[in-house]
Design a protein around this motif. Structure first.
Motif, short mmCIF file in Angstrom:
data_model
loop_
_atom_site.label_atom_id
_atom_site.label_comp_id
_atom_site.label_asym_id
_atom_site.label_seq_id
_atom_site.Cartn_x
_atom_site.Cartn_y
_atom_site.Cartn_z
N ARG A 1 0.91 -0.80 -0.83
CA ARG A 1 -0.25 -0.15 -0.41
C ARG A 1 0.72 1.36 -0.09
O ARG A 1 0.76 2.01 -1.03
CB ARG A 1 -0.82 -0.02 1.26
N LEU B 1 0.99 4.04 -3.18
CA LEU B 1 0.51 5.39 -2.20
C LEU B 1 1.85 6.66 -2.93
O LEU B 1 1.61 7.28 -3.80
CB LEU B 1 0.15 4.96 -0.89
N GLU C 1 1.07 9.59 -5.24
CA GLU C 1 1.46 10.63 -5.03
C GLU C 1 2.64 11.49 -6.26
O GLU C 1 2.45 12.76 -6.96
CB GLU C 1 2.80 10.33 -3.66
N ASP D 1 -8.01 4.80 -6.56
CA ASP D 1 -8.40 6.32 -6.70
C ASP D 1 -9.71 7.05 -6.03
O ASP D 1 -10.45 7.60 -5.52
CB ASP D 1 -7.62 6.72 -7.81
N ASP E 1 -10.66 4.68 -2.00
CA ASP E 1 -9.46 5.08 -0.85
C ASP E 1 -9.09 6.39 -0.39
O ASP E 1 -8.26 7.09 -1.53
CB ASP E 1 -8.55 4.47 -1.61
N ASP F 1 -6.62 8.07 0.40
CA ASP F 1 -5.98 8.49 0.60
C ASP F 1 -5.52 8.97 -0.93
O ASP F 1 -4.99 9.39 -1.44
CB ASP F 1 -4.46 7.67 1.40
N PHE F 2 -5.81 7.71 -1.53
CA PHE F 2 -5.51 8.04 -3.07
C PHE F 2 -5.86 8.64 -4.22
O PHE F 2 -5.76 9.18 -4.97
CB PHE F 2 -5.86 6.28 -3.45
N HIS G 1 -4.56 11.89 -3.78
CA HIS G 1 -3.56 12.79 -5.45
C HIS G 1 -4.07 11.75 -6.59
O HIS G 1 -3.89 12.98 -7.35
CB HIS G 1 -2.56 11.19 -5.06
#
Length: 194
Positions: free
Chosen positions: A52, A56, A60, A111, A114, A116-117, A120
């Motif tokens: 993961r 990530l 990024e 994307d 999630d 966090d994805f 980005h």
């Protein structure tokens, strides 16, 4: 003091991106990526923490360099519209088969689901749209597109056409992707030509 790094993070992230295209998310393992760059899976765990963490980092970096194909295209083409076509073809350069497109869509699913994805992906989307709008504004200034056009709205339409072409090309696999992009963008922009 640890040993010096012999393989850059950029090289690892590029290998991970290629592995995603080739194998899809399920087939990408730390071992697969490590083998491509001549490291051990343990070395990747030390740098990225987990699969993961590596993914990530890929997301990024993709967001951070989203404008790079546009910069290259601006330097290589005097025509803003030629630069636009080249930049969008550059963004899609790693997609050579419908299977690679499907594997990249699996990453898009990550994307979208999630947070966090998604952050980005949003940065990437905004930067891409900003670059498209900039080239369209340059095309108006250069007389390639008619004056008075709302370049922000047109940039959205170009971005939608780009993404739609990727999907339709993957489904039909009719000729090279670059040709499909050029054809669809030409069709979209034809009414706005000066």
């Amino acid at each position: 003091m640890g040993r010096p790094r012999t393989t850059s993070d950029e090289a690892i992230l590029a290998a991970a991106g290629r592995a995603i295209g080739r194998h899809g998310l399920a087939g990408v393992t730390l071992a697969v990526v490590a083998e491509q760059v001549g490291l051990s899976a343990a070395a990747l765990v030390q740098r990225f923490g987990s699969k993961r963490g590596l993914l990530l980092a890929v997301a990024e970096q993709a967001a951070r360099v989203a404008g790079a194909p546009f910069g290259v295209a601006r330097r290589e083409h005097d025509s803003p519209l030629a630069a636009l076509y080249a930049a969008l073809a550059g963004l899609a350069a790693d997609v050579r088969t419908p299977e690679e497109m499907a594997n990249n869509l699996a990453f898009l699913q990550l994307d979208l689901t999630d947070p966090d994805f998604r952050a980005h992906a949003l940065t990437h989307t905004r930067e891409t749209r900003r670059e498209i709008a900039g080239l369209l504004a340059d095309a108006v200034a250069a007389g390639e597109l008619a004056p008075g056009e709302n370049v922000e709205e047109l940039a959205r339409a170009v971005h939608v056409t780009y993404n739609g072409t990727l999907i339709l090309w993957a489904m039909a696999a009719d000729g090279p992707l670059g040709d499909a992009l050029r054809s669809d963008l030409d069709r979209l922009l034809r009414p706005y030509r000066a």
